[in-house]
Motif scaffolding. Structure first.
Motif, PDB file in Angstrom:
ATOM      1  N   CYS A 299     -27.511  38.502 -13.184  1.00  0.00           N
ATOM      2  CA  CYS A 299     -26.550  39.424 -12.572  1.00  0.00           C
ATOM      3  C   CYS A 299     -25.223  39.388 -13.308  1.00  0.00           C
ATOM      4  N   ARG A 300     -24.777  38.198 -13.682  1.00  0.00           N
ATOM      5  CA  ARG A 300     -23.523  38.093 -14.436  1.00  0.00           C
ATOM      6  C   ARG A 300     -23.638  38.788 -15.800  1.00  0.00           C
ATOM      7  N   TRP A 301     -24.786  38.654 -16.446  1.00  0.00           N
ATOM      8  CA  TRP A 301     -25.002  39.308 -17.730  1.00  0.00           C
ATOM      9  C   TRP A 301     -25.048  40.829 -17.576  1.00  0.00           C
ATOM     10  N   ASP A 302     -25.733  41.322 -16.560  1.00  0.00           N
ATOM     11  CA  ASP A 302     -25.789  42.766 -16.337  1.00  0.00           C
ATOM     12  C   ASP A 302     -24.409  43.345 -16.075  1.00  0.00           C
ATOM     13  N   GLU A 303     -23.581  42.619 -15.334  1.00  0.00           N
ATOM     14  CA  GLU A 303     -22.224  43.104 -15.068  1.00  0.00           C
ATOM     15  C   GLU A 303     -21.406  43.148 -16.350  1.00  0.00           C
ATOM     16  N   LEU A 304     -21.530  42.141 -17.199  1.00  0.00           N
ATOM     17  CA  LEU A 304     -20.789  42.147 -18.455  1.00  0.00           C
ATOM     18  C   LEU A 304     -21.254  43.279 -19.369  1.00  0.00           C
ATOM     19  N   VAL A 305     -22.561  43.498 -19.445  1.00  0.00           N
ATOM     20  CA  VAL A 305     -23.068  44.592 -20.271  1.00  0.00           C
ATOM     21  C   VAL A 305     -22.607  45.937 -19.739  1.00  0.00           C
ATOM     22  N   ARG A 306     -22.590  46.089 -18.423  1.00  0.00           N
ATOM     23  CA  ARG A 306     -22.123  47.342 -17.831  1.00  0.00           C
ATOM     24  C   ARG A 306     -20.666  47.607 -18.201  1.00  0.00           C
ATOM     25  N   GLN A 307     -19.827  46.572 -18.156  1.00  0.00           N
ATOM     26  CA  GLN A 307     -18.435  46.733 -18.550  1.00  0.00           C
ATOM     27  C   GLN A 307     -18.317  47.097 -20.025  1.00  0.00           C
ATOM     28  N   CYS A 308     -19.097  46.444 -20.868  1.00  0.00           N
ATOM     29  CA  CYS A 308     -19.044  46.743 -22.309  1.00  0.00           C
ATOM     30  C   CYS A 308     -19.464  48.179 -22.601  1.00  0.00           C
ATOM     31  N   LEU A 309     -20.524  48.626 -21.978  1.00  0.00           N
ATOM     32  CA  LEU A 309     -20.997  49.993 -22.212  1.00  0.00           C
ATOM     33  C   LEU A 309     -19.987  51.019 -21.720  1.00  0.00           C
ATOM     34  N   ALA A 310     -19.383  50.756 -20.560  1.00  0.00           N
ATOM     35  CA  ALA A 310     -18.388  51.691 -20.034  1.00  0.00           C
ATOM     36  C   ALA A 310     -17.155  51.738 -20.937  1.00  0.00           C
ATOM     37  N   LEU A 311     -16.714  50.591 -21.443  1.00  0.00           N
ATOM     38  CA  LEU A 311     -15.549  50.571 -22.326  1.00  0.00           C
ATOM     39  C   LEU A 311     -15.854  51.190 -23.685  1.00  0.00           C
ATOM     40  N   GLN A 312     -17.070  51.013 -24.173  1.00  0.00           N
ATOM     41  CA  GLN A 312     -17.441  51.665 -25.435  1.00  0.00           C
ATOM     42  C   GLN A 312     -17.424  53.185 -25.294  1.00  0.00           C
ATOM     43  N   ASP A 313     -17.965  53.684 -24.191  1.00  0.00           N
ATOM     44  CA  ASP A 313     -17.917  55.131 -23.951  1.00  0.00           C
ATOM     45  C   ASP A 313     -16.481  55.616 -23.810  1.00  0.00           C
ATOM     46  N   LEU A 314     -15.653  54.803 -23.151  1.00  0.00           N
ATOM     47  CA  LEU A 314     -14.255  55.192 -22.989  1.00  0.00           C
ATOM     48  C   LEU A 314     -13.521  55.182 -24.322  1.00  0.00           C
ATOM     49  N   GLU A 315     -13.821  54.218 -25.176  1.00  0.00           N
ATOM     50  CA  GLU A 315     -13.173  54.148 -26.486  1.00  0.00           C
ATOM     51  C   GLU A 315     -13.581  55.324 -27.363  1.00  0.00           C
ATOM     52  N   GLU A 316     -14.813  55.758 -27.237  1.00  0.00           N
ATOM     53  CA  GLU A 316     -15.304  56.903 -28.001  1.00  0.00           C
ATOM     54  C   GLU A 316     -15.053  58.230 -27.310  1.00  0.00           C
ATOM     55  N   GLN A 317     -14.314  58.196 -26.172  1.00  0.00           N
ATOM     56  CA  GLN A 317     -13.973  59.388 -25.395  1.00  0.00           C
ATOM     57  C   GLN A 317     -15.223  60.150 -24.949  1.00  0.00           C
ATOM     58  N   MET A 318     -16.214  59.387 -24.517  1.00  0.00           N
ATOM     59  CA  MET A 318     -17.427  59.964 -23.949  1.00  0.00           C
ATOM     60  C   MET A 318     -17.366  59.812 -22.427  1.00  0.00           C
ATOM     61  N   TYR A 319     -16.850  60.839 -21.757  1.00  0.00           N
ATOM     62  CA  TYR A 319     -16.636  60.783 -20.326  1.00  0.00           C
ATOM     63  C   TYR A 319     -17.887  61.254 -19.583  1.00  0.00           C
ATOM     64  N   PRO A 320     -18.130  60.724 -18.384  1.00  0.00           N
ATOM     65  CA  PRO A 320     -19.341  61.110 -17.646  1.00  0.00           C
ATOM     66  C   PRO A 320     -19.290  62.564 -17.191  1.00  0.00           C
ATOM     67  N   SER A 321     -20.458  63.168 -17.138  1.00  0.00           N
ATOM     68  CA  SER A 321     -20.556  64.548 -16.685  1.00  0.00           C
ATOM     69  C   SER A 321     -20.563  64.603 -15.158  1.00  0.00           C
ATOM     70  N   ALA A 322     -20.484  65.808 -14.630  1.00  0.00           N
ATOM     71  CA  ALA A 322     -20.498  65.977 -13.179  1.00  0.00           C
ATOM     72  C   ALA A 322     -21.832  65.540 -12.584  1.00  0.00           C
ATOM     73  N   ALA A 323     -22.923  65.797 -13.300  1.00  0.00           N
ATOM     74  CA  ALA A 323     -24.243  65.387 -12.798  1.00  0.00           C
ATOM     75  C   ALA A 323     -24.371  63.862 -12.772  1.00  0.00           C
ATOM     76  N   GLU A 324     -23.853  63.188 -13.794  1.00  0.00           N
ATOM     77  CA  GLU A 324     -23.923  61.727 -13.826  1.00  0.00           C
ATOM     78  C   GLU A 324     -23.101  61.101 -12.697  1.00  0.00           C
ATOM     79  N   LEU A 325     -21.922  61.672 -12.431  1.00  0.00           N
ATOM     80  CA  LEU A 325     -21.107  61.153 -11.333  1.00  0.00           C
ATOM     81  C   LEU A 325     -21.781  61.388  -9.988  1.00  0.00           C
TER      82      LEU A 325
END
Length: 602
Positions: A299-325
């Motif tokens: 669980c701790r590893w999954d949470e860290l990976v989730r944070q990394c993936l979200a920050l990578q998308d944010l750094e690359e300006q890949m914002y979630p779509s309306a369907a994903e939200l």
């Protein structure tokens, strides 16, 4: 008027109880025992009630120092919380972790283990009790209160010393995705190694339990032994299923080939030795503990990976779509709202604006405000041991109540909430916590009880330190806690050692001295989860390795999502399964050995 106030209090209590129950229900695992969940809920409710009522008590004393007729009755709340956090929850913790096979045996083992672990506290408490018996009527209650407050104040000192320095720094890093990613990538290497270590340990214990069951002796029949093997078999099946989920379908070769050709561990097997109940008890306890640790690490590893993936998308300006939200919303009510196009579009616009424009500036402002608040609290704590008036930068908000008491209420709630929040945030970053924590939908009973114990033991001492910092007139809560002053060494401990030590710890954390001191003193339990190595080259290597681990996890999750999509939209019942999952299924069936690649021709 009194009836109306009583009705409001009952209504607020019901609302708080419903929120706590719903929140812990979202965190608790489906297999958590009801008695552990009930005890944890009660402790969380009482601790949060203590934290919420203390600002009202202080604000009332600031606004009307001479009118104490409306003071709270703290005795029931305090003693019920102490009973739950120091007696009930530790017993239930050992009961859940016990390897015994009957309720009576598990309860007996829990009592014995708690008695052994609390032997030193009992000895110190006995000496303190003898020293105050002749001077105070309620000597036993005073000694218990003094011991609990001393323990909580000492732990709170270490937590606040780290939290006041680390929380503003963490918020500042969060404002910059690239800075936070570098930090998380370095942490990913150590966390992945720890996660794999827990999985290997679980695999070894599973192999031991499987061999123990397969080679059991059936020449003699004993009801106790048969019951033990039945319970062990059930726990083994649950652990194997968990190991399969954590390793994404890959089982160990011993299990695939029958599991009786390896020699793991030192548990006696076969004949009469396999029927010895103490060996089964120890094996059962190890199996449960390994399963708990493996799930928490995953669980701790999954949470860290989730944070990394979200920050990578944010750094690359890949914002979630309306369907994903809309797909991320949970609950029937939220699902119904997301089907309404204007609501879905509005929420998508708000999230996009937050991620694109507001997030960075809000986090930096929050970091700056937290730094100011940390400095104000540390100055106040340092001035307390000097027997002088506390140097508190937020004093105008507390003293100027001419416009109404709501300003004092808000100021007290903000300062106390920051102290508690920074301490709890720090708690899960010390190695003292191990893998215990609150994980959404995956928190086992032992983790729930441990978190409840820590919150319940920290709430009263930290609220008492807050009343000392504010320098308010005597409140009902402070009057109750001052009774512990008759115990020797408790008054100097609260007034001088703890507040001054918080300031010293903050300085050590700011300038990087704390990790070196901990290593010199060999206080491993007080180390932070991850500390940057001194070599810049080592940091760069860790960053690159962590980035590769996160990218590998992204590819695996992408393959799993593709498989689900193909399974839902396959035509004619034919679905293309990725090769990796086909190999994992063949290993699961025993068709392929675990080292299948070694048997391939060159």
């Amino acid at each position: 008027m009194a009836l109306a106030n009583g009705g409001i209090s009952v209504f607020a209590t019901v609302i708080l109880a419903a929120m706590v129950t719903r929140g812990l229900g979202n965190f608790a695992h489906r297999d958590s025992s009801w008695h552990s969940f009930l005890a944890s809920t009660a402790v969380f409710l009482l601790a949060l009630a203590t934290i919420a009522l203390t600002p009202f008590d202080v604000a009332g004393a600031l606004c009307n120092p001479s009118d104490m007729s409306k003071a709270f009755t703290w005795q029931p709340i305090y003693w019920i919380t102490m009973l739950l956090t120091w007696v009930v929850c530790p017993l239930l913790f050992e009961y859940e972790a016990s390897g015994e096979f009957t309720v009576v045996q598990r309860l007996t083992t829990a009592i014995r283990r708690n008695a052994v672990s609390g032997g030193s506290f009992i000895a110190i408490g006995t000496l303190a009790l003898l020293s105050v018996t002749m001077r105070y009527n309620d000597a036993l209650g005073v000694v218990l209160m003094a011991a609990a407050n001393a323990w909580g104040a000492l732990l709170a000192t270490f937590l606040m010393g780290y939290g006041f320095a680390a929380v503003p720094r963490e918020l500042w890093r969060l404002a910059s995705p690239s800075s936070q990613l570098r930090w998380l990538h370095c942490m990913a290497v150590a966390m992945d190694e720890a996660r794999l270590s827990t999985q290997f340990e679980l695999q070894e214990v599973i192999s031991e339990a499987r061999i123990e069951i397969v080679t059991r002796s059936v020449q003699t029949w004993d009801p106790a032994i048969e019951r033990a093997f039945d319970v062990l078999q059930l726990t083994l099946e649950e652990s194997e299923q968990l190991h399969c989920e954590l390793t994404h379908g890959a089982r160990n070769a011993n299990r695939a080939e029958g599991g009786i050709h390896s020699s793991c561990g030192s548990v006696p097997r076969g004949g009469e030795d396999a029927s010895r109940l103490p060996n089964l008890v120890e094996l059962h306890r190890s199996l449960k503990q390994s399963a708990f640790e493996a799930r928490r690490a995953a669980c701790r590893w999954d949470e860290l990976v989730r944070q990394c993936l979200a920050l990578q998308d944010l750094e690359e300006q890949m914002y979630p779509s309306a369907a994903e939200l809309a797909a991320s919303w949970e609950g029937s009510c939220a699902r119904g709202i997301c089907q309404w196009h204007p609501a879905r579009s509005f929420w998508h616009s708000v999230v996009t604006m937050w991620l694109r424009h507001l997030r960075r500036w809000v986090l930096r402002v929050a970091s700056f405000m937290c730094a100011l608040l940390s400095g104000a609290i540390v100055l106040a704590q340092v001035s307390v041991p000097l027997r002088s008036r506390p140097i508190f930068l937020l004093e105008p908000f507390f003293k100027d109540c001419a416009a109404g008491s709501w300003m004092a209420h808000v100021a007290c709630l903000v300062v106390l909430g920051y102290m508690i929040g920074a301490s709890l945030w720090s708690l899960f970053r010390f190695k003292l916590a191990g893998w215990c924590g609150l994980y959404s939908g995956h928190t086992d009973s032992c983790s729930l009880l441990w978190c409840a114990c820590m919150l319940g033991r920290l709430a009263a001492p930290m609220c008492y330190q807050f009343t000392l910092l504010v320098d308010a007139p005597p409140t009902a809560f402070r009057t109750m806690m001052d009774e512990a002053y008759v115990v020797p060494f408790v008054s100097p401990f609260f007034d001088m050692a703890c507040p001054a030590f918080v300031g010293a710890l903050v300085v050590c954390h700011v300038f990087g001295i704390y990790p070196r001191l901990v290593q010199i003193l060999r206080l491993d339990a007080l180390e932070v989860d991850w500390t940057a190595p001194p070599s810049a080259a080592t940091v760069n290597e860790l960053m690159e390795e962590g980035r590769r681990l996160v990218e590998r996890e992204r590819r695996r999750r992408s393959e799993d999502r593709s498989l689900l999509e193909m399974a839902r939209g396959g035509e004619g019942g034919r679905v293309t399964v990725p090769l990796r999952l086909q190999i994992a299924a063949l290993i699961e069936d025993g068709t392929l050995p675990l080292d299948w690649n070694a048997h391939s021709p060159p």
